[in-house]
Design an enzyme around this catalytic site. Sequence first.
Site, PDB file in Angstrom:
ATOM      1  N   ASP A   1     -36.654   6.218  38.355  1.00 12.38           N
ATOM      2  CA  ASP A   1     -36.934   7.316  39.269  1.00 12.38           C
ATOM      3  C   ASP A   1     -35.858   8.382  39.070  1.00 12.38           C
ATOM      4  O   ASP A   1     -34.676   8.123  39.302  1.00 12.38           O
ATOM      5  CB  ASP A   1     -36.887   6.775  40.710  1.00 12.38           C
ATOM      6  CG  ASP A   1     -37.815   7.511  41.641  1.00 12.38           C
ATOM      7  OD1 ASP A   1     -37.885   8.736  41.543  1.00 12.38           O
ATOM      8  OD2 ASP A   1     -38.450   6.842  42.482  1.00 12.38           O
TER       9      ASP A   1
ATOM     10  N   ASP B   1     -31.277  -6.238  44.740  1.00 11.70           N
ATOM     11  CA  ASP B   1     -30.476  -5.786  43.606  1.00 11.70           C
ATOM     12  C   ASP B   1     -31.201  -6.075  42.285  1.00 11.70           C
ATOM     13  O   ASP B   1     -32.261  -6.689  42.257  1.00 11.70           O
ATOM     14  CB  ASP B   1     -29.087  -6.439  43.647  1.00 11.70           C
ATOM     15  CG  ASP B   1     -29.162  -7.942  43.899  1.00 11.70           C
ATOM     16  OD1 ASP B   1     -30.052  -8.585  43.299  1.00 11.70           O
ATOM     17  OD2 ASP B   1     -28.364  -8.472  44.706  1.00 11.70           O
TER      18      ASP B   1
ATOM     19  N   ASP C   1     -25.856 -10.243  49.935  1.00 12.43           N
ATOM     20  CA  ASP C   1     -25.249  -9.212  50.782  1.00 12.43           C
ATOM     21  C   ASP C   1     -26.298  -8.493  51.639  1.00 12.43           C
ATOM     22  O   ASP C   1     -25.999  -7.490  52.282  1.00 12.43           O
ATOM     23  CB  ASP C   1     -24.453  -8.201  49.937  1.00 12.43           C
ATOM     24  CG  ASP C   1     -25.355  -7.343  49.056  1.00 12.43           C
ATOM     25  OD1 ASP C   1     -26.572  -7.618  48.990  1.00 12.43           O
ATOM     26  OD2 ASP C   1     -24.839  -6.399  48.433  1.00 12.43           O
TER      27      ASP C   1
ATOM     28  N   HIS D   1     -43.114   4.332  48.931  1.00 20.20           N
ATOM     29  CA  HIS D   1     -42.020   4.176  49.885  1.00 20.20           C
ATOM     30  C   HIS D   1     -41.973   5.284  50.936  1.00 20.20           C
ATOM     31  O   HIS D   1     -41.069   5.314  51.753  1.00 20.20           O
ATOM     32  CB  HIS D   1     -40.707   4.143  49.107  1.00 20.20           C
ATOM     33  CG  HIS D   1     -40.505   5.407  48.326  1.00 20.20           C
ATOM     34  ND1 HIS D   1     -41.266   5.733  47.222  1.00 20.20           N
ATOM     35  CD2 HIS D   1     -39.677   6.456  48.521  1.00 20.20           C
ATOM     36  CE1 HIS D   1     -40.907   6.910  46.768  1.00 20.20           C
ATOM     37  NE2 HIS D   1     -39.939   7.379  47.539  1.00 20.20           N
ATOM     38  N   ASP D   2     -42.931   6.216  50.877  1.00 21.81           N
ATOM     39  CA  ASP D   2     -42.964   7.302  51.862  1.00 21.81           C
ATOM     40  C   ASP D   2     -44.143   7.198  52.834  1.00 21.81           C
ATOM     41  O   ASP D   2     -44.150   7.875  53.863  1.00 21.81           O
ATOM     42  CB  ASP D   2     -43.065   8.663  51.156  1.00 21.81           C
ATOM     43  CG  ASP D   2     -41.844   8.981  50.309  1.00 21.81           C
ATOM     44  OD1 ASP D   2     -40.732   8.568  50.689  1.00 21.81           O
ATOM     45  OD2 ASP D   2     -42.009   9.642  49.267  1.00 21.81           O
TER      46      ASP D   2
ATOM     47  N   ASP E   1     -32.743 -10.097  46.893  1.00 20.15           N
ATOM     48  CA  ASP E   1     -31.279 -10.011  46.952  1.00 20.15           C
ATOM     49  C   ASP E   1     -30.688 -11.256  46.289  1.00 20.15           C
ATOM     50  O   ASP E   1     -30.854 -12.367  46.794  1.00 20.15           O
ATOM     51  CB  ASP E   1     -30.860  -9.909  48.427  1.00 20.15           C
ATOM     52  CG  ASP E   1     -29.360 -10.071  48.616  1.00 20.15           C
ATOM     53  OD1 ASP E   1     -28.615  -9.870  47.635  1.00 20.15           O
ATOM     54  OD2 ASP E   1     -28.947 -10.389  49.752  1.00 20.15           O
TER      55      ASP E   1
ATOM     56  N   GLU F   1     -44.148  13.100  40.830  1.00 26.32           N
ATOM     57  CA  GLU F   1     -44.547  13.238  42.228  1.00 26.32           C
ATOM     58  C   GLU F   1     -44.788  14.717  42.494  1.00 26.32           C
ATOM     59  O   GLU F   1     -43.851  15.515  42.498  1.00 26.32           O
ATOM     60  CB  GLU F   1     -43.458  12.728  43.177  1.00 26.32           C
ATOM     61  CG  GLU F   1     -43.887  12.879  44.630  1.00 26.32           C
ATOM     62  CD  GLU F   1     -42.745  12.933  45.643  1.00 26.32           C
ATOM     63  OE1 GLU F   1     -42.991  12.642  46.821  1.00 26.32           O
ATOM     64  OE2 GLU F   1     -41.612  13.274  45.263  1.00 26.32           O
TER      65      GLU F   1
ATOM     66  N   ASP G   1     -39.192  12.868  40.769  1.00 27.08           N
ATOM     67  CA  ASP G   1     -39.243  13.161  42.197  1.00 27.08           C
ATOM     68  C   ASP G   1     -39.528  14.654  42.422  1.00 27.08           C
ATOM     69  O   ASP G   1     -38.955  15.514  41.738  1.00 27.08           O
ATOM     70  CB  ASP G   1     -37.858  12.808  42.774  1.00 27.08           C
ATOM     71  CG  ASP G   1     -37.820  12.817  44.281  1.00 27.08           C
ATOM     72  OD1 ASP G   1     -38.499  11.985  44.894  1.00 27.08           O
ATOM     73  OD2 ASP G   1     -37.091  13.660  44.852  1.00 27.08           O
TER      74      ASP G   1
HETATM   75  C1  GLC Z   1     -39.559  12.298  47.393  1.00 27.63           C
HETATM   76  C2  GLC Z   1     -39.285  10.837  47.600  1.00 27.63           C
HETATM   77  C3  GLC Z   1     -38.744  10.638  48.968  1.00 27.63           C
HETATM   78  C4  GLC Z   1     -37.447  11.408  49.085  1.00 27.63           C
HETATM   79  C5  GLC Z   1     -37.667  12.873  48.746  1.00 27.63           C
HETATM   80  C6  GLC Z   1     -36.364  13.574  48.540  1.00 27.63           C
HETATM   81  O1  GLC Z   1     -40.586  12.748  48.225  1.00 27.63           O
HETATM   82  O2  GLC Z   1     -40.426  10.082  47.338  1.00 27.63           O
HETATM   83  O3  GLC Z   1     -38.538   9.294  49.273  1.00 27.63           O
HETATM   84  O4  GLC Z   1     -36.943  11.297  50.384  1.00 27.63           O
HETATM   85  O5  GLC Z   1     -38.404  13.043  47.572  1.00 27.63           O
HETATM   86  O6  GLC Z   1     -35.807  13.207  47.326  1.00 27.63           O
END
Ligand code: GLC
Length: 541
Positions: free
Chosen positions: A104, A30, A26, A327-328, A22, A265, A206
């Site tokens: 992304d 970023d 805030d 991140h999932d 950051d 993905e 995605d």
């Molecule tokens: C993908 C992303 C995830 C998101 C989902 C909906 O699985 O990796 O973080 O919540 O798609 O876009």
Amino acid sequence: MEAMPWWKKGVIYQVAVRSFADSDGDGNGDLRGIIDQLDYLNDGTEASLGVDALWLTPIFASPMRDFGYDVSDYLSVNPLFGDMETFEELLSQCHRRGMKVILDMVLNHTSDRHPWFLESRSSRDNPRRDWYIWRDGRAPGKPPNRWRAVVEGSAWEWDEATGQYYYHAFLPFQPDLNWRNPEVREALFGAVKSWLERGVDGFRLDLINFLYEDELLRDNPRKPGLRPYDWQRHLYDRSRPESVELVRELRRLLDGYPGRMMMGEVFTDTREDAVALLGDGTDALHLSFYLHFAQRRWRAEAFRESVGWLEENIPERAWPCYYLNNHDLPRSFTRLGGRRDAYARAKVAAAMLLTLRGTPIIYYGEEIGMPQARIPRGRMDDPIGKKFWPIPVGRDGCRTPMQWDGGRYAGFSRSEPWLPLGPSHPERNVEREDADPYSLLNWYRRLIRLRRERPALRAGSYRAIEGAPGGVFAYLREAGGEAVAVLLNFSPRQVSLRRLRVPRGDGKWRVLISTHRMGCDEVCLETIFLRPYQAAILERA
Ligand code: GLC
């Protein structure tokens, strides 16, 4: 071999933009924060991590109800993260360092606050009505069919005002776009094109196998499974052949710009789906995410099987891609770590990730061993976490701020971060690991450097070595006349490799790097004893 494109030979680093650094105090990471940390990522010397490309989680305008995966404008930068000028500065600074930038792209759905959806839901005869998937119920109070959302419940949301249902594969505020509508295609291809024109090097796509659904909305056959979503065989609501066709079209667009790539993905429990999106290996995705590998438990045999399957089933001209975190997923440090051995195991896992045949993706913080954090209910952000509380399925625990130092806010920010810091930050942070030659961070740095120096590791063939004892994953990487052996002891025991059947391996091998001291520099593989959780990489002498 040297003509290999960057996305095959490089290491990709995933930055969760809101959580990395950051710059303006805030509490939210970023784009300027990323610029400030570029030296850490790659300053061209051995002191930095040495990654080759950054994948940024979504940076577009968004209500941020799902970490940016709910886009409200594909052409503008989320003010929380900065502006277009700052993005262009980040891009050019990366390029100056020889690093690539991957954005992304969320093509399956938009936010329900996207102006397109607001128009679409405003009336049945709005010109944008057909940009999303609207249907009548099959009977009063009954959605059009039995498809379920990935997260929970019916995939159809009732809209009182216009008396129809709209389809959402994910959360209700993420309505699916109707890819059968040529205007939708034009708008999103236009967005992709405009970022290509700006010079971005690639996209992470995605839920790319979710773009199309069966036109007749046929119900899925039932099957047993853990949770309701898994009680269906997803024949008709994902991985449709039309999605592969669409990816082919996107590929043609990208091919018009030299050096660009897209990685997808592929969200599925069917491994074949991940491979299908690669087309013939030259005409669809450049890289396809192989979730199966990331979901293995801590067993050498499980990883070996997963790698072996992909090696056997991937089209010959395609290229594998591996990751342990994103991140999932709950962070691998905790997920694979066991009770006491997490740090040692993380080194073995890193050695595997960075020496397999394929492009490795590292998730921020993985390189310093950030564990999964527990987020108190009141501080949760992830809609999935809040919805299912107290079942700990939320994803906030892997999204906590990057741990730069042991200070109050871990060097992430000058003020209270948007998500609480993980409690590990006083001991587990970049500053401390940087100073310790045996740290996980320095192990990642050495592995990345080794990968860059050795064509066999970057580009060579892969072959599992037979005869390894239980708990050991051993393989050869070969290119030209060079052979590198990777020996990974997943077990907490010392093991002998005397039964190893190394192809043409009777000669001596030289230790390149190892987590443990090896006694002498040149050895016969069959005479080696691996210490508990030892990872060793050797070259044929
Ligand atoms: C993908 C992303 C995830 C998101 C989902 C909906 O699985 O990796 O973080 O919540 O798609 O876009």
